[in-house]
Design a protein around this motif. Structure first.
Motif, PDB file in Angstrom:
ATOM      1  N   GLY A 297       5.583   7.699 -12.168  1.00  0.00           N
ATOM      2  CA  GLY A 297       6.449   7.374 -11.045  1.00  0.00           C
ATOM      3  C   GLY A 297       5.734   7.458  -9.715  1.00  0.00           C
ATOM      4  O   GLY A 297       6.188   8.146  -8.802  1.00  0.00           O
ATOM      5  N   VAL A 298       4.602   6.762  -9.586  1.00  0.00           N
ATOM      6  CA  VAL A 298       3.835   6.777  -8.340  1.00  0.00           C
ATOM      7  C   VAL A 298       4.045   5.450  -7.609  1.00  0.00           C
ATOM      8  O   VAL A 298       4.218   4.398  -8.234  1.00  0.00           O
ATOM      9  N   PRO A 299       4.043   5.475  -6.270  1.00  0.00           N
ATOM     10  CA  PRO A 299       4.301   4.247  -5.502  1.00  0.00           C
ATOM     11  C   PRO A 299       3.329   3.116  -5.811  1.00  0.00           C
ATOM     12  O   PRO A 299       3.725   1.949  -5.872  1.00  0.00           O
ATOM     13  N   LYS A 300       2.048   3.432  -6.003  1.00  0.00           N
ATOM     14  CA  LYS A 300       1.074   2.372  -6.292  1.00  0.00           C
ATOM     15  C   LYS A 300       1.365   1.690  -7.620  1.00  0.00           C
ATOM     16  O   LYS A 300       1.098   0.496  -7.782  1.00  0.00           O
ATOM     17  N   GLY A 301       1.922   2.444  -8.580  1.00  0.00           N
ATOM     18  CA  GLY A 301       2.274   1.864  -9.868  1.00  0.00           C
ATOM     19  C   GLY A 301       3.446   0.911  -9.786  1.00  0.00           C
ATOM     20  O   GLY A 301       3.643   0.074 -10.681  1.00  0.00           O
TER      21      GLY A 301
END
Length: 501
Positions: A297-301
């Motif tokens: 759940g990371v923004p870049k993903g």
């Protein structure tokens, strides 16, 4: 100067009240269509074709409306991917990997806004590149023959272990399952049935939409039933929503890189937005390394696949307009519309009918800003889906899944097949076997097989033809490295841990 004068012509057409209204209407319809699981841009465009002819639209107006639906559906596909772990369409598949975990972490609004800005950048970059370098890039795409395409698809599958799972063997097994399913149906070369078991319903193969909805939507319902979820439909506590400007800014280089890579993938005829989103997610995960924590759940993903698939969607217009070769399923539908309107796409289209091409480009530039302005304020409405009790939401998701698939296929057999895929997805997830490679195997397997067989036909069975060009050799090198690298880095990480223990 010539481009500026052409854009001035395009904006004089696009800013007329009627054309502007069609662009806004297409954006709204496309967003709704994209958010509905299983429909996707190609079906949304196909559904509206009879309406465009009924309205008596000219070529420019019809193309503006349908391409606005196309762009809007690419934006909308992320909504159900993030909120419900159900891809709105196949390019949004990769968005579930980090978008849904962000929603489960109580940040669905932030995930939707980040993905919205990434979609905006990807689509805007593709539209600008369409205006600047369309003819030149279309010639580059012609350098890809069967050998290059086979190596490109091999690259996609060889890196699945590093993306979809921490277990290379399980990811490879899931890929083989997907590839096996992709060969069901009539052989494209001989016309003979394969692996159908004599069932007439399987002669046309397995529809990837049936597989997507089954593996994601139906299996998710099974998981909710097992967990007896209470409160929010995804079992999360919704945090207070604020526009995450800092996180949007932190993903700026991710969006830039993925916009470029996605556009190149879109220009390649037949590759499409699915491959664009996959390649960009793969690239960003490899750049970030284990510290990037992709899949949690990371923004870049979230930003990577959205910038990639929207840029690829715009890139797919390049071969359609300049060569008359569809770059994706949706552009194939648009190509049929142009032919029906007595417009022949190709190198002369930019000179023979400049009002069509530049009116379309200007309208798409405007549509991008309309979609951003439309999607960000609606985030607060979208996240309300998570506050619906499971007792109401689960039957709704199930109903939409069944009605959507039945409306597309018109057969009960596909409903049974969807349930079977739902059971498969449930079992795979219980066994920690990733389902993403299964979908990608079904999506890309047929194209990969066709590329290999065409290569063998052209070379009279000489396997060295697969390494006959620098592009093919480079892709093979990356494919081998992509398969070995995850194993190497995992072992490298485990060794210091073992010494510490």
């Amino acid at each position: 100067m010539e481009i500026l004068s052409n854009l001035a012509l395009g904006f004089s057409i696009a800013l007329s009240p009627y054309t502007l209204m069609l662009a806004v209407l297409g954006c709204f319809i496309g967003t709704i269509v994209g958010a509905l699981p299983g429909l996707g841009p190609s079906n949304g465009v196909a559904i509206l074709i009879p309406i465009t002819f009924t309205m008596g639209l000219d070529a420019t107006a019809a193309l503006v409306l349908l391409t606005a639906v196309y762009y809007g559906a690419m934006y909308g596909g992320r909504i159900s991917s993030i909120l419900l772990n159900i891809p709105g369409d196949e390019p949004a598949l990769m968005t579930t990997l980090d978008g849904y975990p962000m929603a489960k972490n109580g940040r669905p609004g932030q995930a939707l806004v980040i993905s919205g800005f990434a979609s905006f950048w990807g689509a805007l970059f593709a539209t600008v590149m369409l205006a600047l370098v369309a003819p030149a890039l279309s010639r580059v795409a012609y350098q890809f023959g069967p050998a290059e395409y086979f190596a490109l698809y091999l690259l996609a599958f060889s890196t699945l272990g590093g993306i979809a799972s921490n277990n290379q063997a399980k990811a490879a097994f899931a890929s083989c399952v997907g590839l096996g399913i992709s060969v069901i149906g009539l052989d494209n070369f001989s016309g003979l049935p394969r692996m159908t078991g004599g069932n007439l319903h399987l002669m046309d193969g397995v529809d990837f939409l049936v597989a997507i909805v089954g593996l994601f939507a139906v299996s998710e319902v099974f998981f909710f039933i097992e967990k007896h979820g209470k409160g929010g439909a995804v079992g999360v506590k919704l945090n207070k929503f604020r526009v995450p400007w800092g996180e949007i800014w932190s993903t700026r280089w991710t969006q830039l890189r993925c916009g470029v890579v996605g556009f190149i993938a879109g220009v390649l005829p037949g590759a499409g937005a699915s491959l664009g989103s996959f390649l960009t997610y793969m690239m960003e995960k490899n750049i970030a390394g284990p510290e990037g924590k992709f899949g949690t759940g990371v923004p870049k993903g979230v930003a990577a696949p959205e910038a990639g698939n929207n840029s690829a969607a715009g890139g797919a217009l390049v071969p359609m307009l300049t060569l008359g070769v569809p770059g994706s399923g949706t552009t194939a539908v648009l190509l049929a519309v142009l032919m029906t309107l007595n417009i022949t796409p190709g190198p002369t289209l930019f000179t023979d009918r400049p009002e069509v091409v530049w009116g379309l480009i200007a309208s798409l530039l405007i549509a991008n800003f309309v979609l951003l302005a439309m999607n960000v304020p609606l985030v607060r409405i979208f996240v309300k889906v998570l506050s619906v009790p499971p007792a109401l939401l689960l039957p709704g998701v199930t109903m939409v899944s069944f009605v959507g698939i039945y409306s597309l296929t018109g057969g009960y057999f596909d409903l049974l097949l969807m349930i079977l895929f739902g059971i498969m997805g449930y079992v795979f997830r219980k066994m920690d076997i990733p389902t993403v490679p299964v979908i990608l195997g079904i999506l890309l397997g047929s194209n990969m097989e066709d590329a290999l067989r065409r290569a063998m036909v052209l070379s009279d069975g000489e396997w060295t033809y697969l390494f006959s060009s620098p592009i093919a050799i480079g892709l093979w090198i990356f494919a081998v490295a992509g398969f070995i690298a995850p194993v190497y880095f995992r072992n490298k990480i485990r060794k210091p841990q073992a010494v510490t223990d």
